[in-house]
Design an enzyme around this catalytic site. Structure first.
Site, PDB file in Angstrom:
ATOM      1  N   ASP A  24       0.831  -1.213   0.000  1.00 28.24           N
ATOM      2  CA  ASP A  24       0.000   0.000   0.000  1.00 28.24           C
ATOM      3  C   ASP A  24       0.865   1.264   0.000  1.00 28.24           C
ATOM      4  OD1 ASP A  24      -2.343   1.430  -0.007  1.00 28.24           O
ATOM      5  OD2 ASP A  24      -2.686   1.283   2.148  1.00 28.24           O
ATOM      6  N   ASN A  26       1.273   3.454  -2.901  1.00 29.32           N
ATOM      7  CA  ASN A  26       1.831   3.901  -4.189  1.00 29.32           C
ATOM      8  C   ASN A  26       1.386   5.331  -4.522  1.00 29.32           C
ATOM      9  OD1 ASN A  26       2.797   1.332  -4.405  1.00 29.32           O
ATOM     10  ND2 ASN A  26       1.393   0.679  -6.023  1.00 29.32           N
ATOM     11  N   GLY A  27       0.097   5.596  -4.311  1.00 22.59           N
ATOM     12  CA  GLY A  27      -0.459   6.907  -4.663  1.00 22.59           C
ATOM     13  C   GLY A  27       0.154   8.002  -3.812  1.00 22.59           C
ATOM     14  N   ARG A  28       0.273   7.745  -2.502  1.00 24.75           N
ATOM     15  CA  ARG A  28       0.847   8.768  -1.615  1.00 24.75           C
ATOM     16  C   ARG A  28       2.336   8.966  -1.890  1.00 24.75           C
ATOM     17  NH1 ARG A  28      -1.255   6.032   3.531  1.00 24.75           N
ATOM     18  NH2 ARG A  28      -1.828   4.479   1.958  1.00 24.75           N
ATOM     19  N   TRP A  29       3.021   7.897  -2.261  1.00 22.21           N
ATOM     20  CA  TRP A  29       4.442   8.030  -2.633  1.00 22.21           C
ATOM     21  C   TRP A  29       4.562   9.022  -3.785  1.00 22.21           C
ATOM     22  CZ3 TRP A  29       7.270   7.467  -7.054  1.00 22.21           C
ATOM     23  CH2 TRP A  29       8.664   7.361  -6.911  1.00 22.21           C
ATOM     24  N   ARG A  37      -0.268   9.405  -9.815  1.00 24.43           N
ATOM     25  CA  ARG A  37      -0.390   8.143  -9.069  1.00 24.43           C
ATOM     26  C   ARG A  37       0.176   6.958  -9.860  1.00 24.43           C
ATOM     27  NH1 ARG A  37      -3.749   7.689  -4.729  1.00 24.43           N
ATOM     28  NH2 ARG A  37      -4.198   5.538  -5.301  1.00 24.43           N
ATOM     29  N   HIS A  41       2.514   3.531  -8.962  1.00 28.00           N
ATOM     30  CA  HIS A  41       2.236   2.114  -9.252  1.00 28.00           C
ATOM     31  C   HIS A  41       3.402   1.494 -10.023  1.00 28.00           C
ATOM     32  CE1 HIS A  41      -1.675   2.515  -7.558  1.00 28.00           C
ATOM     33  NE2 HIS A  41      -2.179   3.254  -8.511  1.00 28.00           N
ATOM     34  N   LEU A 135      10.522 -20.594  -4.519  1.00 26.80           N
ATOM     35  CA  LEU A 135       9.543 -19.731  -3.858  1.00 26.80           C
ATOM     36  C   LEU A 135       8.165 -19.835  -4.537  1.00 26.80           C
ATOM     37  CD1 LEU A 135       9.601 -16.935  -1.910  1.00 26.80           C
ATOM     38  CD2 LEU A 135       9.100 -15.967  -4.140  1.00 26.80           C
ATOM     39  N   ARG A 192       1.937  -4.769   6.258  1.00 23.29           N
ATOM     40  CA  ARG A 192       1.267  -3.723   5.466  1.00 23.29           C
ATOM     41  C   ARG A 192       2.127  -2.477   5.467  1.00 23.29           C
ATOM     42  NH1 ARG A 192      -4.962  -2.142   4.627  1.00 23.29           N
ATOM     43  NH2 ARG A 192      -4.609  -0.475   3.120  1.00 23.29           N
ATOM     44  N   SER A 200      -8.174  -4.453   5.258  1.00 22.31           N
ATOM     45  CA  SER A 200      -8.835  -4.134   3.984  1.00 22.31           C
ATOM     46  C   SER A 200      -9.299  -5.388   3.226  1.00 22.31           C
ATOM     47  CB  SER A 200      -7.920  -3.279   3.097  1.00 22.31           C
ATOM     48  OG  SER A 200      -7.586  -2.071   3.743  1.00 22.31           O
ATOM     49  N   GLU A 211       1.020 -12.968  12.577  1.00 26.12           N
ATOM     50  CA  GLU A 211       1.590 -11.771  13.207  1.00 26.12           C
ATOM     51  C   GLU A 211       1.431 -10.617  12.222  1.00 26.12           C
ATOM     52  OE1 GLU A 211       2.684 -11.545  16.293  1.00 26.12           O
ATOM     53  OE2 GLU A 211       2.255 -13.678  16.589  1.00 26.12           O
TER      54      GLU A 211
END
Ligand code: IPE
Ligand code: IPE
Ligand code: MG
Length: 250
Positions: A24, A26-29, A37, A41, A135, A192, A200, A211
């Site tokens: 979470d 990406n937009g605020r970054w 935005r 992403h 993985l 997160r 969410s 955890e």
């Protein structure tokens, strides 16, 4: 390889087997840098690449990433278009490399409403990598945990109606078999980014004893050091599962 305080041969006791990440911020970054935005992403995809690589090197067996939620359709069409475009490009550009690195790709989420070419790319990624035993990368795409639980309840009801399942046999383990990817163990650790402290609608059933670690870092800035720091914090936690002594997750 960069120096790390996490021993590469850490025992299973120390190392979370399954780490799930809510990517979470990406937009605020982007907003913090005066960028669109979409640029956040794009940089988020780079963070994903380095995080998956680091997770494999550290010895984590399963990484689940929340990449598009069932509720993210409520964003503007232009942003949805950009996110779908990034997924297309990610599969086209990175699948071969993931395959070479022995990564197995799994996808959870509702496929029915996806554009047909996207649905095909997801199947292609799963098919190409299905025999890999490095993985496991679980991509939660168009995923919502409540939707998953409701779908499981419906399938259980249908099985009862057909006479394939007794109501008396519906317990926690049976119910869990009807969820997505039932062979994947619950996440030991959910991280997160971005400072938000909520799930969410992510893995609500599977998170029962995970955890939870919330970090202020916006996802595009997440890297190996941030992952290692979260794992060190995880290693300080005492997982009691309702009992009185600390136990490992799996
Ligand atoms: C996470 O970043 C990516 C998706 C949810 C698809 P956001 O787009 O939610 O970024 P913020 O939370 O608005 O900063
Ligand atoms: C959760 O982030 C979904 C993904 C990271 C894909 P959101 O940005 O959609 O969550 P809210 O709306 O802040 O709860
Ligand atoms: Mg967000």
């Amino acid at each position: 390889m960069p120096e790390t305080e996490i021993p590469q041969n850490a025992t299973a006791f120390d190392m979370p087997r399954h780490v799930a990440i809510i990517m979470d911020g990406n937009g605020r970054w982007a907003a913090a840098r005066g960028l669109p935005r979409a640029e956040g992403h794009r940089r988020g995809v780079e963070a994903l690449r380095r995080t998956v690589r680091a997770a494999g090197e550290i010895g984590i067996k399963i990484v689940t990433i929340f990449s598009f939620s069932a509720e993210n359709w409520s964003r503007p069409a232009s942003e949805i278009g950009e996110l779908m475009g990034l997924l297309r490009r990610f599969v086209r550009n990175d699948l071969a490399e993931l395959h070479k690195s022995n990564v197995r790709v799994r996808v959870i989420g509702e496929r029915a409403e996806l554009e047909p070419d996207i649905a095909r790319l997801l199947v292609e990624a799963e098919e190409l990598t299905k025999n890999n035993d490095g993985l496991t990368l679980v991509v939660a795409f168009n995923y919502g945990a409540r939707q998953e639980i409701v779908r499981a309840a419906r399938d259980i009801a249908a099985a009862v109606k057909r006479g394939d399942l007794d109501v008396a046999d519906i317990g926690i383990e049976t119910f869990a078999r009807f969820l997505n990817a039932p062979d994947i163990p619950d996440p030991d650790l959910i991280i997160r980014t971005s400072g938000e402290q909520r799930l969410s609608n992510f893995l609500l059933w599977q998170a029962a004893y995970s955890e939870l670690i919330f970090v202020p870092t916006y996802w595009p800035d997440f890297d190996r050091a941030a992952l290692e720091s979260a794992i060190r914090e995880y290693q300080q936690r005492e997982r009691r599962f309702g009992g009185l002594v600390a136990r490992t997750g799996s």
